[in-house]
Design an enzyme around this catalytic site. Structure first.
Site, mmCIF file in Angstrom:
data_model
loop_
_atom_site.group_PDB
_atom_site.id
_atom_site.type_symbol
_atom_site.label_atom_id
_atom_site.label_comp_id
_atom_site.label_asym_id
_atom_site.label_seq_id
_atom_site.Cartn_x
_atom_site.Cartn_y
_atom_site.Cartn_z
ATOM 1 N N ARG A 1 46.803 -49.593 -88.519
ATOM 2 C CA ARG A 1 45.658 -48.984 -89.217
ATOM 3 C C ARG A 1 45.234 -47.735 -88.469
ATOM 4 N NH1 ARG A 1 40.661 -52.831 -89.990
ATOM 5 N NH2 ARG A 1 41.796 -53.609 -91.803
ATOM 6 N N ARG B 1 31.000 -57.588 -82.955
ATOM 7 C CA ARG B 1 31.730 -57.739 -84.230
ATOM 8 C C ARG B 1 32.061 -56.342 -84.729
ATOM 9 N NH1 ARG B 1 34.529 -60.322 -87.772
ATOM 10 N NH2 ARG B 1 33.720 -62.112 -88.917
ATOM 11 N N LYS B 2 32.804 -56.262 -85.821
ATOM 12 C CA LYS B 2 33.062 -54.943 -86.402
ATOM 13 C C LYS B 2 31.771 -54.299 -86.873
ATOM 14 C CE LYS B 2 34.906 -55.770 -90.878
ATOM 15 N NZ LYS B 2 35.102 -55.301 -92.259
ATOM 16 N N GLY C 1 41.652 -60.378 -102.326
ATOM 17 C CA GLY C 1 42.475 -61.582 -102.241
ATOM 18 C C GLY C 1 41.790 -62.819 -101.704
ATOM 19 N N CYS D 1 37.450 -57.482 -98.811
ATOM 20 C CA CYS D 1 37.855 -56.134 -98.389
ATOM 21 C C CYS D 1 37.997 -55.216 -99.600
ATOM 22 C CB CYS D 1 39.197 -56.195 -97.662
ATOM 23 S SG CYS D 1 39.195 -57.333 -96.266
ATOM 24 N N GLY D 2 38.325 -55.790 -100.748
ATOM 25 C CA GLY D 2 38.430 -55.004 -101.987
ATOM 26 C C GLY D 2 37.090 -54.834 -102.674
HETATM 27 FE FE1 SRM Z 1 38.891 -56.119 -94.349
HETATM 28 C C1 SRM Z 1 39.654 -58.625 -92.217
HETATM 29 C C2 SRM Z 1 42.105 -55.423 -94.775
HETATM 30 C C3 SRM Z 1 38.022 -53.168 -95.731
HETATM 31 C C4 SRM Z 1 35.746 -57.324 -94.791
HETATM 32 N N1 SRM Z 1 40.591 -56.860 -93.564
HETATM 33 C C5 SRM Z 1 40.687 -57.882 -92.675
HETATM 34 C C6 SRM Z 1 42.104 -58.028 -92.160
HETATM 35 C C7 SRM Z 1 42.207 -57.214 -90.901
HETATM 36 C C8 SRM Z 1 42.497 -59.488 -91.895
HETATM 37 C C9 SRM Z 1 43.824 -59.633 -91.232
HETATM 38 O O1 SRM Z 1 43.916 -59.574 -90.019
HETATM 39 O O2 SRM Z 1 44.807 -59.778 -91.945
HETATM 40 C C10 SRM Z 1 42.873 -57.398 -93.355
HETATM 41 C C11 SRM Z 1 44.194 -56.751 -93.040
HETATM 42 C C12 SRM Z 1 45.129 -56.936 -94.218
HETATM 43 C C13 SRM Z 1 46.228 -55.936 -94.271
HETATM 44 O O3 SRM Z 1 47.371 -56.261 -93.878
HETATM 45 O O4 SRM Z 1 45.992 -54.837 -94.775
HETATM 46 C C14 SRM Z 1 41.820 -56.480 -93.932
HETATM 47 N N2 SRM Z 1 39.875 -54.530 -94.997
HETATM 48 C C15 SRM Z 1 41.206 -54.479 -95.205
HETATM 49 C C16 SRM Z 1 41.587 -53.250 -96.001
HETATM 50 C C17 SRM Z 1 42.969 -52.705 -95.650
HETATM 51 C C18 SRM Z 1 41.536 -53.608 -97.498
HETATM 52 C C19 SRM Z 1 42.178 -52.572 -98.390
HETATM 53 O O5 SRM Z 1 43.193 -52.920 -98.997
HETATM 54 O O6 SRM Z 1 41.699 -51.443 -98.450
HETATM 55 C C20 SRM Z 1 40.406 -52.339 -95.664
HETATM 56 C C21 SRM Z 1 40.615 -51.532 -94.418
HETATM 57 C C22 SRM Z 1 39.510 -50.542 -94.195
HETATM 58 C C23 SRM Z 1 39.765 -49.637 -93.015
HETATM 59 O O7 SRM Z 1 40.456 -48.637 -93.208
HETATM 60 O O8 SRM Z 1 39.275 -49.950 -91.919
HETATM 61 C C24 SRM Z 1 39.326 -53.384 -95.437
HETATM 62 N N3 SRM Z 1 37.165 -55.337 -95.059
HETATM 63 C C25 SRM Z 1 37.038 -54.145 -95.694
HETATM 64 C C26 SRM Z 1 35.766 -54.070 -96.339
HETATM 65 C C27 SRM Z 1 35.280 -52.940 -97.243
HETATM 66 C C28 SRM Z 1 34.517 -51.847 -96.569
HETATM 67 O O9 SRM Z 1 34.600 -51.649 -95.354
HETATM 68 O O10 SRM Z 1 33.818 -51.172 -97.324
HETATM 69 C C29 SRM Z 1 35.120 -55.272 -96.083
HETATM 70 C C30 SRM Z 1 33.747 -55.723 -96.631
HETATM 71 C C31 SRM Z 1 32.652 -54.926 -96.025
HETATM 72 C C32 SRM Z 1 32.287 -55.421 -94.663
HETATM 73 O O11 SRM Z 1 33.081 -55.271 -93.726
HETATM 74 O O12 SRM Z 1 31.213 -55.951 -94.539
HETATM 75 C C33 SRM Z 1 36.008 -56.050 -95.263
HETATM 76 N N4 SRM Z 1 37.856 -57.680 -93.599
HETATM 77 C C34 SRM Z 1 36.583 -58.031 -93.961
HETATM 78 C C35 SRM Z 1 36.253 -59.262 -93.312
HETATM 79 C C36 SRM Z 1 34.896 -60.015 -93.408
HETATM 80 C C37 SRM Z 1 33.978 -59.502 -92.333
HETATM 81 C C38 SRM Z 1 32.937 -60.490 -91.894
HETATM 82 O O13 SRM Z 1 31.915 -60.033 -91.341
HETATM 83 O O14 SRM Z 1 33.128 -61.697 -92.016
HETATM 84 C C39 SRM Z 1 37.377 -59.649 -92.566
HETATM 85 C C40 SRM Z 1 37.535 -60.898 -91.687
HETATM 86 C C41 SRM Z 1 36.921 -60.712 -90.335
HETATM 87 O O15 SRM Z 1 36.604 -59.592 -89.909
HETATM 88 O O16 SRM Z 1 36.756 -61.730 -89.679
HETATM 89 C C42 SRM Z 1 38.364 -58.633 -92.785
HETATM 90 FE FE1 SF4 Z 2 41.151 -61.228 -97.863
HETATM 91 FE FE2 SF4 Z 2 40.801 -58.779 -96.888
HETATM 92 FE FE3 SF4 Z 2 43.163 -59.964 -96.722
HETATM 93 FE FE4 SF4 Z 2 42.241 -59.095 -99.075
HETATM 94 S S1 SF4 Z 2 42.811 -57.841 -97.279
HETATM 95 S S2 SF4 Z 2 43.239 -61.028 -98.707
HETATM 96 S S3 SF4 Z 2 40.083 -59.606 -98.881
HETATM 97 S S4 SF4 Z 2 41.253 -60.564 -95.698
#
Ligand code: SRM
Ligand code: SF4
Length: 573
Positions: free
Chosen positions: A120, A234-235, A493, A498-499
């Site tokens: 990333r 946390r993030k 998903g 994240c979507g």
């Molecule tokens: Fe996300 C975790 C992908 C935006 C909430 N997110 C993950 C992980 C890293 C989990 C993992 O290790 O597999 C995903 C990686 C999957 C992959 O292979 O791509 C992942 N998040 C994404 C992305 C790629 C989704 C997308 O297809 O665009 C986005 C990357 C953004 C970036 O460039 O940094 C992404 N994630 C978001 C958003 C939307 C936003 O930021 O507007 C959210 C909801 C908003 C928020 O963060 O409050 C989001 N992601 C999460 C969470 C839940 C956070 C929590 O507080 O519980 C997780 C799980 C965690 O962090 O424990 C997570």
């Molecule tokens: Fe769940 Fe985020 Fe993975 Fe999508 S990218 S399946 S919302 S953790």
């Protein structure tokens, strides 16, 4: 275990074990020679107590044992050792591979594609240029069918198929191309977002790019990592919105700055909103902190807030460690006073400014051809279905940006791309380029609002496949319905969202479902999300809907007809 030796220090016993039992031993790494640093290094006494408390989360224990920032030097070393054969994959420490490497922006996709990583990047404000696009293409093209890229919901780029053996070269190349991957995952500040049309927009109050570029440099040390912010609880998501459109979604960021013109003084100020986030357990919109900052205070305020979060934030249950939990614990006023104090003695923050607008403002659609504030120049917004790109697409984008624009482009949180500074005279030739048959300048009313997270193809949390399905469903719906206006469908998903399912007109979140008594991939359906200046989160209206198109398609057709004025195509003809 390959040669029987453990490369990096850990008490985590072997690959495949989920048990984490950490001790804060900091033995030197016998292979790389690196001296590990504890995640306690930059923490206040209060934070140290929390991080080492028996109620601290397992991730805190992993960090205390060895800070994620150690990966910034160890990953390049390990890559070399793996290439030489001095170290084998089996020797690697599990916590390093699956957790700590995320601090360097390397996400092991172990559940779906073992030994392959998603990398990333950091692209503040979603800005990208032709050289950066070509460099990204060169990385993924090396991995053949395993390599691809995704534009993310934080206007960022993720590269797939990456092998750890190559990480040193890639990390150096990213820095040389003014990018980086460090601090893009785990307990770090996420990609900084602003307006995708910053600097071009006749309606903006502020060009978000310079301050976000500078903030990015300060926070991440020009891509080489900044230890001071390597271990947050946390993030944290940070954005600046310079128009009433709220393109970067301040409502779902932990820290959002909303540009306003103070009606009394005419001064440009930034109202601070805090605490928006999505997760499995809690989904809330941000709320006003009650203060406003000046342009000069944007970076000092952010740094101070991060220090307060780092030093006072909770480090127990991971579901209760996002910024809002600290704010609620301290109280809004006490929290903002603490941030002001941390900015420097005597710092006074202005109260938030209320601006009453005469006319409502509809959030603008960024796709299509739009005149910029610079006369004779345009931005051309192009749909990238589900954000998915191949190496040749990135190459083509680089060529188009150079040939018709100024060699730069912008990524958007809707996972699309904008080509900018295109002269009027160049538009006809540009729009006739074959690439725009694949990536449409004027897509249908559903494709233009389509967003999808990674889903189960690569993500271990994914309960359903999202991106391919999202594209297939949209094309079937567009073939069967006339849509009088764009409808934003977001796929996610799993409940991490994240979507951003809850910001969508129609949100689809992966979840369990049953068909003929058998477990199948299914979705929860959300309806009625609003974005822009009066945001609302979508409400869940149904759960357990099978993804099979015999069930999902009619359901979506019905929603589009009942709530969005769609008409069946025969009837519309
Ligand atoms: Fe996300 C975790 C992908 C935006 C909430 N997110 C993950 C992980 C890293 C989990 C993992 O290790 O597999 C995903 C990686 C999957 C992959 O292979 O791509 C992942 N998040 C994404 C992305 C790629 C989704 C997308 O297809 O665009 C986005 C990357 C953004 C970036 O460039 O940094 C992404 N994630 C978001 C958003 C939307 C936003 O930021 O507007 C959210 C909801 C908003 C928020 O963060 O409050 C989001 N992601 C999460 C969470 C839940 C956070 C929590 O507080 O519980 C997780 C799980 C965690 O962090 O424990 C997570
Ligand atoms: Fe769940 Fe985020 Fe993975 Fe999508 S990218 S399946 S919302 S953790």
């Amino acid at each position: 275990m390959g040669n029987g030796q453990r490369v990096l220090t850990s008490s985590r016993p072997s690959r495949g074990s989920l048990k984490v039992a950490c001790t804060a031993t900091l033995e030197p790494n016998t292979k790389t020679g690196a001296t590990p640093t504890s995640g306690l290094k930059h923490l206040s006494e209060e934070a140290r107590v929390r991080a080492t408390d028996k109620k601290a989360s397992k991730f805190e224990k992993v960090k205390v044992e060895k800070c994620g920032s150690t990966m910034w030097s160890e990953v390049p070393e390990l890559a070399k050792l793996l290439r030489e054969g001095t170290t084998k994959w089996e020797d690697l420490n599990l916590d390093d591979v699956d957790i700590r490497m995320k601090f360097a922006g390397l996400f092991h996709r172990g559940k779906r594609t073992p030994q392959r990583f998603m990398m990333r990047l950091k692209l503040p404000n979603g800005e990208i240029n032709a050289a950066q696009l070509r460099y990204a293409a060169s990385i993924i093209s090396k991995y053949g069918e395993d390599g691809c890229a995704d534009i993310t919901t934080r206007a960022n780029l993720q590269l797939r198929g990456v092998k750890l053996d190559d990480a040193d070269g890639i990390i150096e190349g990213l820095i040389q191309h003014d990018m980086g991957s460090f601090q893009s995952g785990m307990d770090s500040v996420r990609n900084l977002t602003g307006s995708p049309i910053a600097g071009l927009d006749p309606h903006e109050l502020f060009d978000t790019r310079p301050v976000l570029r500078e903030m990015n440099k300060v926070l991440f040390n020009g891509g080489r990592g900044n230890e001071e912010f390597a271990n947050l609880p946390r993030k944290i998501n940070v954005c600046i919105s310079p128009t009433r459109d709220d393109f970067p979604h301040t409502q779902i960021n932990d820290l959002g700055f909303e540009a306003v013109r103070d009606p009394a003084s005419g001064q440009l100020l930034f109202n601070v909103v805090v605490g928006g986030y999505f997760s499995i357990k809690r989904n809330i919109m941000s709320v006003p902190l009650g203060v406003a900052v000046t342009e000069d205070q944007l970076i000092p305020f952010t740094l101070a807030l991060l220090r307060v979060f780092r030093d006072h934030g909770p480090r127990g249950d991971r579901q209760k460690t996002r910024l809002i939990w600290l704010i609620e614990q301290l109280g809004f006023e006490a929290f903002s006073n603490l941030v002001a104090e941390t900015m420097g003695p005597g710092t006074q923050l202005a109260p938030a400014v209320h601006v009453a607008y005469d006319e409502p403002w509809e959030r603008r659609d960024l796709l299509g051809v739009h005149a910029q504030k610079q006369q004779g120049l345009n931005w051309v917004g192009v749909s990238v279905p589900s954000g998915r790109l191949q190496a040749e697409d990135l190459e083509e984008f680089a060529r188009v940006a150079e040939q018709y624009g100024d060699g730069t482009a912008r990524l958007t949180p809707e996972e699309n791309i904008l080509f900018v500074n295109v002269p009027d005279a160049s538009l006809p030739a540009m729009l006739a380029e074959p690439i725009f048959a694949k990536f449409k300048v004027n897509p249908g009313n559903l494709e233009r609002g389509l967003v999808s997270c990674t889903g189960s193809q690569f993500c271990g949390f994914g309960l359903i496949e999202t991106k391919q399905r999202a594209m297939a469903v949209v094309s079937k719906l567009e073939a069967s319905l006339h849509l009088p206006r764009p409808v934003r469908i977001h796929w996610t998903g799993c409940p991490n969202s994240c979507g951003q399912a809850q910001v969508a007109d129609i949100g689809l979140m992966g979840g369990p479902a049953k068909l003929d008594g058998k477990a199948v991939e299914g979705v929860k359906i959300f309806l009625g999300g609003k974005i822009g200046e009066n945001p609302e989160l979508a409400a869940e209206i149904e759960a357990g809907v099978p993804c099979h198109e015999d069930y999902l398609l009619p359901k979506l057709q019905q929603l589009l007809v009942e709530h969005f004025g769609a008409t069946p195509l025969e009837a519309a003809a």
